[in-house]
Design a protein around this motif. Sequence first.
Motif, PDB file in Angstrom:
ATOM      1  N   PHE A  81      14.108   0.485   0.736  1.00  0.00           N
ATOM      2  CA  PHE A  81      13.898   1.831   1.273  1.00  0.00           C
ATOM      3  C   PHE A  81      12.521   1.977   1.926  1.00  0.00           C
ATOM      4  O   PHE A  81      12.387   2.441   3.057  1.00  0.00           O
ATOM      5  CB  PHE A  81      14.030   2.807   0.094  1.00  0.00           C
ATOM      6  N   ASN A  82      11.487   1.526   1.208  1.00  0.00           N
ATOM      7  CA  ASN A  82      10.120   1.721   1.704  1.00  0.00           C
ATOM      8  C   ASN A  82       9.837   0.946   2.978  1.00  0.00           C
ATOM      9  O   ASN A  82       9.182   1.447   3.883  1.00  0.00           O
ATOM     10  CB  ASN A  82       9.114   1.295   0.634  1.00  0.00           C
ATOM     11  N   THR A  83      10.320  -0.290   3.016  1.00  0.00           N
ATOM     12  CA  THR A  83      10.071  -1.112   4.203  1.00  0.00           C
ATOM     13  C   THR A  83      10.708  -0.491   5.432  1.00  0.00           C
ATOM     14  O   THR A  83      10.070  -0.365   6.485  1.00  0.00           O
ATOM     15  CB  THR A  83      10.634  -2.535   3.987  1.00  0.00           C
ATOM     16  N   ILE A  84      11.961  -0.086   5.307  1.00  0.00           N
ATOM     17  CA  ILE A  84      12.661   0.484   6.451  1.00  0.00           C
ATOM     18  C   ILE A  84      12.017   1.808   6.874  1.00  0.00           C
ATOM     19  O   ILE A  84      11.786   2.058   8.054  1.00  0.00           O
ATOM     20  CB  ILE A  84      14.161   0.700   6.123  1.00  0.00           C
ATOM     21  N   SER A 122      -3.830  -5.797   5.352  1.00  0.00           N
ATOM     22  CA  SER A 122      -3.717  -4.768   4.307  1.00  0.00           C
ATOM     23  C   SER A 122      -2.502  -5.041   3.424  1.00  0.00           C
ATOM     24  O   SER A 122      -2.567  -4.929   2.200  1.00  0.00           O
ATOM     25  CB  SER A 122      -3.558  -3.372   4.921  1.00  0.00           C
ATOM     26  N   ARG A 123      -1.391  -5.385   4.075  1.00  0.00           N
ATOM     27  CA  ARG A 123      -0.175  -5.647   3.297  1.00  0.00           C
ATOM     28  C   ARG A 123      -0.392  -6.819   2.335  1.00  0.00           C
ATOM     29  O   ARG A 123       0.005  -6.770   1.179  1.00  0.00           O
ATOM     30  CB  ARG A 123       1.006  -5.922   4.229  1.00  0.00           C
ATOM     31  N   HIS A 124      -1.047  -7.856   2.833  1.00  0.00           N
ATOM     32  CA  HIS A 124      -1.325  -9.005   1.969  1.00  0.00           C
ATOM     33  C   HIS A 124      -2.210  -8.593   0.794  1.00  0.00           C
ATOM     34  O   HIS A 124      -1.942  -8.952  -0.364  1.00  0.00           O
ATOM     35  CB  HIS A 124      -2.001 -10.130   2.771  1.00  0.00           C
ATOM     36  N   LEU A 125      -3.267  -7.844   1.073  1.00  0.00           N
ATOM     37  CA  LEU A 125      -4.185  -7.419   0.002  1.00  0.00           C
ATOM     38  C   LEU A 125      -3.447  -6.574  -1.035  1.00  0.00           C
ATOM     39  O   LEU A 125      -3.687  -6.695  -2.236  1.00  0.00           O
ATOM     40  CB  LEU A 125      -5.359  -6.619   0.592  1.00  0.00           C
ATOM     41  N   ALA A 126      -2.524  -5.728  -0.557  1.00  0.00           N
ATOM     42  CA  ALA A 126      -1.768  -4.870  -1.483  1.00  0.00           C
ATOM     43  C   ALA A 126      -0.824  -5.706  -2.343  1.00  0.00           C
ATOM     44  O   ALA A 126      -0.701  -5.497  -3.551  1.00  0.00           O
ATOM     45  CB  ALA A 126      -0.990  -3.821  -0.698  1.00  0.00           C
ATOM     46  N   GLU A 127      -0.182  -6.675  -1.715  1.00  0.00           N
ATOM     47  CA  GLU A 127       0.741  -7.552  -2.464  1.00  0.00           C
ATOM     48  C   GLU A 127      -0.001  -8.287  -3.570  1.00  0.00           C
ATOM     49  O   GLU A 127       0.469  -8.374  -4.703  1.00  0.00           O
ATOM     50  CB  GLU A 127       1.354  -8.595  -1.519  1.00  0.00           C
ATOM     51  N   LYS A 128      -1.160  -8.835  -3.242  1.00  0.00           N
ATOM     52  CA  LYS A 128      -1.889  -9.669  -4.206  1.00  0.00           C
ATOM     53  C   LYS A 128      -2.614  -8.832  -5.256  1.00  0.00           C
ATOM     54  O   LYS A 128      -2.671  -9.208  -6.419  1.00  0.00           O
ATOM     55  CB  LYS A 128      -2.893 -10.580  -3.476  1.00  0.00           C
ATOM     56  N   CYS A 132      -1.659  -0.901  -4.333  1.00  0.00           N
ATOM     57  CA  CYS A 132      -0.750   0.101  -3.770  1.00  0.00           C
ATOM     58  C   CYS A 132       0.472  -0.607  -3.189  1.00  0.00           C
ATOM     59  O   CYS A 132       0.527  -1.845  -3.173  1.00  0.00           O
ATOM     60  CB  CYS A 132      -1.444   0.972  -2.722  1.00  0.00           C
ATOM     61  N   LEU A 133       1.444   0.167  -2.722  1.00  0.00           N
ATOM     62  CA  LEU A 133       2.654  -0.448  -2.179  1.00  0.00           C
ATOM     63  C   LEU A 133       2.344  -1.189  -0.880  1.00  0.00           C
ATOM     64  O   LEU A 133       1.685  -0.636   0.007  1.00  0.00           O
ATOM     65  CB  LEU A 133       3.715   0.622  -1.891  1.00  0.00           C
ATOM     66  N   PRO A 134       2.815  -2.434  -0.755  1.00  0.00           N
ATOM     67  CA  PRO A 134       2.513  -3.218   0.451  1.00  0.00           C
ATOM     68  C   PRO A 134       2.894  -2.508   1.755  1.00  0.00           C
ATOM     69  O   PRO A 134       2.144  -2.565   2.730  1.00  0.00           O
ATOM     70  CB  PRO A 134       3.345  -4.480   0.260  1.00  0.00           C
ATOM     71  N   GLU A 135       4.026  -1.833   1.769  1.00  0.00           N
ATOM     72  CA  GLU A 135       4.453  -1.204   3.024  1.00  0.00           C
ATOM     73  C   GLU A 135       3.603   0.009   3.384  1.00  0.00           C
ATOM     74  O   GLU A 135       3.406   0.327   4.553  1.00  0.00           O
ATOM     75  CB  GLU A 135       5.936  -0.836   2.972  1.00  0.00           C
ATOM     76  N   GLU A 136       3.097   0.691   2.353  1.00  0.00           N
ATOM     77  CA  GLU A 136       2.164   1.796   2.612  1.00  0.00           C
ATOM     78  C   GLU A 136       0.879   1.259   3.207  1.00  0.00           C
ATOM     79  O   GLU A 136       0.297   1.837   4.117  1.00  0.00           O
ATOM     80  CB  GLU A 136       1.825   2.506   1.300  1.00  0.00           C
ATOM     81  N   ILE A 224      -8.220  -0.750   0.445  1.00  0.00           N
ATOM     82  CA  ILE A 224      -7.521  -1.892   1.032  1.00  0.00           C
ATOM     83  C   ILE A 224      -7.683  -1.916   2.554  1.00  0.00           C
ATOM     84  O   ILE A 224      -8.026  -2.940   3.154  1.00  0.00           O
ATOM     85  CB  ILE A 224      -6.027  -1.867   0.624  1.00  0.00           C
ATOM     86  N   VAL A 225      -7.464  -0.775   3.189  1.00  0.00           N
ATOM     87  CA  VAL A 225      -7.566  -0.735   4.654  1.00  0.00           C
ATOM     88  C   VAL A 225      -9.018  -0.968   5.093  1.00  0.00           C
ATOM     89  O   VAL A 225      -9.278  -1.665   6.079  1.00  0.00           O
ATOM     90  CB  VAL A 225      -6.993   0.599   5.216  1.00  0.00           C
TER      91      VAL A 225
END
Length: 286
Positions: A81-84, A122-128, A132-136, A224-225
Amino acid sequence: MDRKTILKKLDRIEDLPTLPVIAMEVNKMLRDYNTSIKELSALIKNDQAMTPRILKLVNSSFYGFKSKIANIDRAIILLGFNTISNAIVSVAIIDALSIKGSSDDFDIKNFWEHSVAVAITSRHLAEKSRLCLPEEAFTGGLLHDIGKIILSHYFPSLFKKVILSADENNITFYEAEKKEIPVTHAQIGAIMAHKWKLPDGLADTIKYHHAVKAGANDINLLMIVHVADFISNYFIHSQDAKIDSALINPEAALALKPQLKTLEDWLPGVREGIASACQFFLEKDM
Ligand SMILES: [Fe+2]
Ligand SMILES: [Fe+2]
């Protein structure tokens, strides 16, 4: 032009870019945790133009699925849901702003390349870090500098002044803004975010991405950003990944210490991700 006049002018501009209804609706859904996959799917299917573009996105090398994803329901199940939802908002905002960005002094391609780099980082930093949520984080990175587009399009003389000063004094765009004009692209971007009713955390991320503010909404997204912007500016094009933490907000540096320490290990993978995301996001017939 003083600060008040600029903000007043911004408020009165009638042809400010607007977000398509679908992006506004998706924004609302992202804030409402009760929204079902069915509702999101119905909303996308209702928008004739959006369906093929979302399918093109999920079938692009960006997501790397081997078999073809033929319909929206399957795309939501596979990607979530979030990615889409975030993809829809991102695509809609790139669209809304691309038309407005064309000014002689403004390199729109360069602008989106930097924005995509910050988004992927940012997405990478969030994943690791799981802060926060990677897609956000991706959306935050993609939109952090949108104020620059508005500044260049609606206040071209101020924009020119900043560019010249940055060149002459060998300082960053943000430093030149603070020196030469009464507002910054960060403040202008935040005003746009509020106009578009983007979530408060996203608006604060845009507003404080150069000067992290304790107590901002969604401080983790902001940190993150902020760090991703720093990494993108100094390391994406250079092989020399030695970091001077003094240039980053200390709290943000502390929160992302493990990621900053291992920069050399993960940067090559992120660079590849940026290249393939650029291909998708910056294609003309996207
Ligand atoms: Fe910026
Ligand atoms: Fe930036």
